[in-house]
Design an enzyme around this catalytic site. Structure first.
Site, PDB file in Angstrom:
ATOM      1  CD1 TRP A 103      -5.534  30.844 -14.494  1.00 46.04           C
ATOM      2  CD2 TRP A 103      -4.722  29.623 -12.805  1.00 46.04           C
ATOM      3  NE1 TRP A 103      -4.251  30.490 -14.811  1.00 46.04           N
ATOM      4  CE2 TRP A 103      -3.731  29.730 -13.793  1.00 46.04           C
ATOM      5  CE3 TRP A 103      -4.446  28.897 -11.657  1.00 46.04           C
ATOM      6  CZ2 TRP A 103      -2.480  29.149 -13.663  1.00 46.04           C
ATOM      7  CZ3 TRP A 103      -3.178  28.316 -11.530  1.00 46.04           C
ATOM      8  CH2 TRP A 103      -2.226  28.436 -12.530  1.00 46.04           C
ATOM      9  CG  HIS A 143       8.184  32.074 -18.821  1.00 42.76           C
ATOM     10  ND1 HIS A 143       8.863  30.887 -18.869  1.00 42.76           N
ATOM     11  CD2 HIS A 143       6.949  31.749 -18.400  1.00 42.76           C
ATOM     12  CE1 HIS A 143       8.078  29.911 -18.493  1.00 42.76           C
ATOM     13  NE2 HIS A 143       6.910  30.399 -18.203  1.00 42.76           N
ATOM     14  CB  SER A 201      -1.014  19.199  -3.102  1.00 38.42           C
ATOM     15  OG  SER A 201      -2.063  19.311  -4.005  1.00 38.42           O
ATOM     16  CG  ASP A 231      -2.217   0.761   0.983  1.00 38.30           C
ATOM     17  OD1 ASP A 231      -2.136   1.960   0.703  1.00 38.30           O
ATOM     18  OD2 ASP A 231      -3.291   0.134   1.029  1.00 38.30           O
ATOM     19  CD  GLU A 268      -0.205  23.317 -10.133  1.00 34.44           C
ATOM     20  OE1 GLU A 268       0.471  22.967  -9.141  1.00 34.44           O
ATOM     21  OE2 GLU A 268      -1.285  22.788 -10.449  1.00 34.44           O
ATOM     22  CB  THR A 294      10.461  19.181 -23.537  1.00 33.86           C
ATOM     23  OG1 THR A 294      10.546  19.919 -22.319  1.00 33.86           O
ATOM     24  CG2 THR A 294       9.039  18.729 -23.737  1.00 33.86           C
TER      25      THR A 294
END
Lengths: 284, 550
Positions: free
Chosen positions: B147, B307, B175, B111, B260, B333
């Site tokens: 937001w 930025h 979180s 678990d 984020e 990336t």
């Protein structure tokens, strides 16, 4: 494999949902209170009571599981990792407020006193720290708190409390329970003394120096940084008291006492935050 | 608990003789990572629908120029809440749901490390959702500050803003606890022999994501706390008249906000990195470089935040630094995208639904990545700041990136979770409807943004009418397509064809649904060849194949 290290998976628990309900009530109560709805304080208090019930129940269960020998070395390592990462998250929380302080002192204030702003917006405002007059003249004059009075004494108190806590830990490691109890007691006493002096300092600031939370950006950063630190000292002292009570009940063995160590880590973290506060908030 | 003292050979069913609540109480009190994973996933789907309804209301208003359906104040509330609900309510909890289901299975743990805290991490989310959605009912309505909650606008709003601030605090606590749990589980609960570099890549991406969460969620908590004290307790953090600076809010917020972004995409990279090798019948190309690329992205994410603020004002040296640092992220990336393509190269590829979504992800996410590079160039960003170009960019990475990866992962692991195959026809229909309508919705927004249409405004000039009408049609198509997803999931959960037992492929693992309780002894890691190893934990459970690099 001769020796199988076993994991620990707890049974279903009703405490988390009490914690959630507590936070819902506390958030609702705080929102109501701030917006002057009369039931606010009551809902907040109800939520806090639920939270206290949850903390007692949950930690009580953890303590029973620990003393019942359910936590093997695997669980111990898990606790160590998680406490370390939790303290790191706290470091980042303080970093946000320290960042705000540095940003204001290094970037925002010089910018506000730059020629453009002086000419068109904030007439004759000159940047100095602590600011005596705020750019929009919305702040009454105040006197900042010097570093070498109560803050310096508080620094000594906290540093000494770190030493007494380590001395208590040595007592625990050497199975010297007397030294353990005395060390913990001294640490708690020093922590509470620190808090009392901090409260005195705040009262002095409000009544004599006219230094308030609303004293412009200086009051904002000063009270938010020292206030959150004080809150953490309060939490740390509460945890130390719990540890002392557990010691008096005979908990902890020289090779099995992570709760003690976790609280000690936390206490040292609070100590280090204070050193930064002393240097950049009071001194420089 | 007496069970852990038992001899492991006794069989785990007998160990858990203690009471296990049933009905609703089972879900409220559960300490089972699979239950909690399912709770996370269903919660995120409900929030996805709620945020989707807000998005469709926005698109309906923008179908034509002029004001038709909602008042501008409410429109602003919708754009604000759509963003917050989707980011904190839909995308992030969905990934935590995957982490809960998959990480213990993948590393051979019984678990999560802290099963009770895991429960609390989840059950804080409905509380935050109540505050978030309830703020619509507060006097003055929900927050309408966008937001990002920029000061000074967010200092001025009504009670809804306070509810939002506390919702953010509670989601942050959730979180942080979830992330600490995941880090501890991965670092301390791996089966003996499973070194870090033998973990499935999904675990790696979540380990790094969890580190990002622990580092930046407290900073967000600090930012909204400063907002709260500025609103109610007379501080001057964001008030220049008191010596503060509204730009300070932007710095603190984006120090959270940029990591984020990677919190919402790194687990998606992990899911895609599990799926592509399976349907290419080849091990993942460049496993180690994937790990290093993920770490590099995470480290770089801390030094690019400004930025988002090129037009707010900063020295030219600052603009140059943040521009180049941002463009640097394209390198790791790019390593990932090339690795996925190289994994598919000369593979025996088949295109079942998870693979369709994964390949679709690579195509469309990469487009979003490229528009991100364009936004990173300071002079261009000054032109397209706060236009629909930015809206198009982040929906390409968040919808076609994160959301498509969530769909891919759901179709990929549903058979393992339920023991049944999903309906392949429905799945493929869902994919094609989603990717076509997605592009109809968001591709025209690039043109709108380049032509100068500002975001977050309920009305627009006449020359934007055609592209807006197209985007609205696409949005409703995309929204309705998600009902196919719901149908496919429900059909799979309720029953359907037994999950096939393939042998000789990389998906040979367990024979049926994963049993709810598993033994609390470590699994064993079996090396089958130089590139493959399996986890087994004694009958009836066997684990996932993992991708050992060598």
């Amino acid at each position: 494999m001769t020796h199988i290290e076993k994991y620990f998976v707890p049974e279903p628990s009703r405490y988390p949902i009490f914690g959630s309900i507590a936070l819902l009530l506390m958030a609702t109560g705080a929102v109501f209170w701030m917006n002057k709805v009369s039931s606010g304080p009551l809902i907040l208090a109800l939520g806090f009571a639920t939270l206290v019930y949850m903390l007692f129940g949950w930690f009580g269960q953890v303590i029973r599981e620990s003393e019942g020998g359910n936590y093997g070395s695997n669980v111990d390592v898990s606790f160590r990792w998680s406490m370390g990462w939790f303290i790191f998250s706290e470091v980042m929380f303080f970093a946000g407020f320290f960042g705000a302080l540095f940003y204001v002192r290094v970037i925002a204030l010089p910018d506000l006193s730059s020629l453009d702003h002086q000419q068109f917006l904030w007439g004759n405002f000159s940047a100095q720290w602590p600011i005596k007059v705020s750019p929009g003249h919305i702040v009454d004059p105040f006197t900042p708190i010097g570093a070498w009075g109560i803050p310096a004494i508080n620094t000594l108190l906290l540093l000494t409390s770190g030493a007494t806590l380590t001395w208590a830990h040595w007592g625990l490691l050497n199975n010297n329970r007397g030294q353990l109890k005395l060390g913990l007691f001294l640490t708690i006493a020093l922590g509470l003394l620190f808090l009392s002096l901090q409260i005195m300092e705040y009262a002095h600031a409000y009544s004599d120096l006219n230094l308030r939370l609303s004293s412009g950006i200086f009051g904002s950063t000063f009270f938010m940084l020292t206030g959150f630190h004080g809150l953490h000292v309060t939490i740390g002292a509460t945890m130390l008291i719990v540890i002392l009570l557990r010691v008096m009940k005979g908990h902890f063995k020289p090779d099995h006492h992570f709760a003690f160590e976790a609280v000690a880590w936390y206490w040292h973290f609070v100590d280090v935050v204070w050193l930064f506060l002393f240097v950049v908030v009071y001194w420089l | 608990m007496s069970s852990i003292a038992h001899d492991p050979t006794h069989g785990h069913e007998h160990d858990h003789h203690a009471h296990h609540p049933s009905g609703v109480m089972r879900w409220i009190t559960t300490t089972n990572h699979k239950d909690i994973g399912s709770l996370y996933l269903w919660f995120s789907f409900i929030m996805f629908l709620a945020g989707g309804v807000m998005a469709l209301t926005i698109r309906a208003e923008l179908f034509q120029p002029g004001l038709q359906i909602v008042q501008p104040e409410f429109f602003n509330q919708l754009t604000t809440m759509h963003g917050l609900v989707m980011v904190f309510g839909a995308i992030m909890p969905a990934f935590v749901g995957f982490a809960n289901w998959q990480i213990p299975l993948m590393i051979g743990a019984p678990d999560m490390a802290f099963a009770r805290m895991n429960n609390w991490s989840f059950w804080l989310l409905p509380v935050a959702a109540i505050l978030l959605m309830g703020s619509f009912l507060a006097p003055g309505g929900a927050s309408a500050a966008g937001w990002t909650l920029y000061a000074p606008l967010s200092v001025q709003m009504g009670m809804g803003m306070d509810m939002l601030i506390f919702a953010v605090h509670i989601m942050g606590a959730s979180s942080i606890m979830g992330a600490i749990n995941i880090v501890t589980t991965i670092l301390n609960m791996r089966a003996p022999g499973m070194t870090l570099m033998k973990m499935p890549l999904f675990c790696w991406t979540w380990l790094i994501t969890a580190y990002l969460l622990i580092a930046v969620m407290p900073v967000l908590a600090g930012a909204v706390t400063m907002l709260l004290t500025d609103r109610h307790f007379g501080t001057s953090f964001f008030n220049a008249a008191g010596g503060g600076d509204p730009v300070l809010y932007q710095h603190v917020f984006w120090f959270f906000g940029h990591p984020e972004v990677y919190i919402m995409i790194l687990p998606a990279f992990g899911i895609v990195s599990q799926i592509i090798p399976t349907f290419s019948r080849k091990p993942l190309f460049g496993y180690a470089s994937m790990v290093y690329a993920t770490s590099s992205i995470a480290i770089l994410s801390f030094i690019v935040w400004a930025h988002h603020m090129f037009t707010t004002g900063m020295p030219a040296a600052g603009q140059l630094f943040f521009m180049y640092a941002t463009m640097l992220i394209a390198v790791p990336t790019g390593v990932k995208v090339f690795n996925w393509v190289a994994t598919m190269w000369k593979g025996s590829m088949t295109f079942e639904t998870p693979m369709l979504f994964a390949v679709g992800f690579i195509f469309v996410f990469t487009m979003g990545g490229f528009t991100g590079l364009i936004c990173a160039i300071t002079p261009i960003d000054i032109q397209i700041q706060d236009t629909y170009y930015v809206v198009a960019h982040f929906h390409y990475v968040l919808v076609a990136g994160s959301l498509f990866a969530i769909f891919a992962g759901t179709y990929y692991w549903l058979p393992k979770w339920t023991g049944h195959m999903y309906d392949e026809g429905l799945g493929r229909l869902h994919f094609w409807a989603s990717i076509i309508f997605f592009n109809i919705t968001f591709f025209p927004m690039h043109f709108l943004g380049l032509a100068g249409m500002p975001r977050r405004i309920p009305d627009y000039a006449l020359q934007f009418a055609d592209f807006n009408a197209i985007a609205t049609v696409g949005a409703f198509g995309f929204g309705l397509s998600q009902l196919i997803f719901l149908a496919a999931v429900l059909k799979c959960v309720k029953g359907g064809q037994r999950r096939p037992q393939r042998s000789g492929t990389v998906r040979t693992d367990s024979s049926g649904p994963c049993p709810r309780q598993r033994p609390t002894i470590p699994s064993k890691l079996h090396r089958l060849s130089s590139k493959r190893c399996w986890l087994t934990g004694g009958p009836p459970w066997t684990g996932d194949q993992t991708s050992a690099p060598r």
